[in-house]
Design a protein around this motif. Structure first.
Motif, mmCIF file in Angstrom:
data_model
loop_
_atom_site.group_PDB
_atom_site.id
_atom_site.type_symbol
_atom_site.label_atom_id
_atom_site.label_comp_id
_atom_site.label_asym_id
_atom_site.label_seq_id
_atom_site.Cartn_x
_atom_site.Cartn_y
_atom_site.Cartn_z
ATOM 1 N N TYR A 190 51.900 46.575 35.810
ATOM 2 C CA TYR A 190 50.862 46.486 36.854
ATOM 3 C C TYR A 190 51.546 46.007 38.099
ATOM 4 C CZ TYR A 190 47.367 44.680 39.718
ATOM 5 O OH TYR A 190 46.187 44.444 41.024
ATOM 6 N N THR A 245 43.575 48.817 37.896
ATOM 7 C CA THR A 245 43.686 47.356 37.007
ATOM 8 C C THR A 245 43.829 47.589 35.362
ATOM 9 O OG1 THR A 245 41.291 47.600 36.833
ATOM 10 C CG2 THR A 245 42.257 46.265 38.744
ATOM 11 N N PHE A 257 44.495 44.355 33.994
ATOM 12 C CA PHE A 257 44.462 43.048 35.029
ATOM 13 C C PHE A 257 43.171 42.592 35.173
ATOM 14 C CE2 PHE A 257 46.401 40.351 38.014
ATOM 15 C CZ PHE A 257 45.764 40.501 39.246
ATOM 16 N N LYS A 302 41.845 39.717 37.400
ATOM 17 C CA LYS A 302 42.266 38.554 38.490
ATOM 18 C C LYS A 302 41.492 37.410 38.459
ATOM 19 C CE LYS A 302 43.139 37.726 43.427
ATOM 20 N NZ LYS A 302 43.120 38.552 44.877
ATOM 21 N N PHE A 358 46.185 39.108 31.679
ATOM 22 C CA PHE A 358 46.881 40.545 31.420
ATOM 23 C C PHE A 358 47.160 40.845 29.891
ATOM 24 C CE2 PHE A 358 48.517 44.447 33.200
ATOM 25 C CZ PHE A 358 49.802 44.524 32.957
#
Lengths: 115, 113
Positions: B50, B55, B67, B69, B74
């Motif tokens: 990534y 994402t 991904f 955030k 992950f």
């Protein structure tokens, strides 16, 4: 070459001996990394070169560890006066530019056993 | 400073069932994240990475990772495990200053027939 190569693949040393581990990166790769992988753990960063310049050696565990890449290609990791705690697999990786998004290509490693 | 935590040291699944390998990271920067696989007596091989684009990242051999955030995660997934997937898997976060990559402690995946 086709990939990253390391030699020797296996090394047995008596405590107190010096050893030298070699890494041949992929041709044209600017960046080269050394890692130490203890049994059952993930690789831990030792040091990093961009061409012949050693930009980060913060992971070297003691002053007995020394790495060089004099012509910006082949690299040697030297361990002086080996100790039992140095027993591990030493991995070398190279990447094209060394940017954080670059893929690192790993060699098969050198398994060092210190008796 | 950056760190990676792989939440399971061992995962066992049956062939044909889904795989989930969990990874949480900590980074002061917008990270680059990787999953590598290590088969016995073989070198580490990149599965996927990534790099702040999509994402949901697709990798080799049917693996993918998302991904997140907000969850600093992950996680690696595969819909259907194959016997050849049995290996050690490492989650990695890369320093934006390019030098240092931090590996998790690894997750051993076992696939039962």
């Amino acid at each position: 070459g086709a990939g990253v190569s390391q030699s020797p693949r296996y090394k047995v040393a008596k405590r107190g001996q010096d050893v030298a581990l070699r890494c041949d990166p992929i041709s044209g790769h600017v960046s080269l990394f050394w890692y130490q992988q203890a049994l059952g753990q993930g690789p831990e960063f030792l040091t990093y070169f961009q061409n012949e310049a050693q930009l980060d050696k913060s992971g070297l565990p003691s002053d007995r560890f020394f790495a060089e890449r004099p012509e910006g290609s082949v690299s040697t990791l030297k361990i002086q006066r080996t100790q039992q705690e140095d027993s591990a697999v030493y991995l070398c990786a190279s990447s094209l530019q060394g940017q954080e998004t670059d893929t690192q290509y790993f060699g098969p490693g050198t398994r060092l056993t210190v008796l | 400073a950056q760190s990676v935590t792989q939440l399971d040291s061992h995962v066992s699944v049956s062939e044909g069932t889904p795989v989930l390998l969990r990874c949480n990271y900590s980074s002061s920067y917008s990270p680059s994240l990787f999953w590598y696989v290590q088969h016995p007596n073989k070198g580490l091989q990149l599965l996927l990475k990534y790099t702040s684009a999509a994402t949901l990242v697709k990798g080799i051999n049917g693996f993918e990772a998302e991904f997140k955030k907000s969850e600093t995660s992950f996680h690696l997934t595969k819909p259907s495990a194959h016997m050849s997937d049995a290996a050690e898997y490492f989650c990695v976060v890369s320093d934006p200053n390019a030098g240092k990559s931090t590996f998790g402690d690894g997750t051993t995946l076992t696939v039962k027939p």
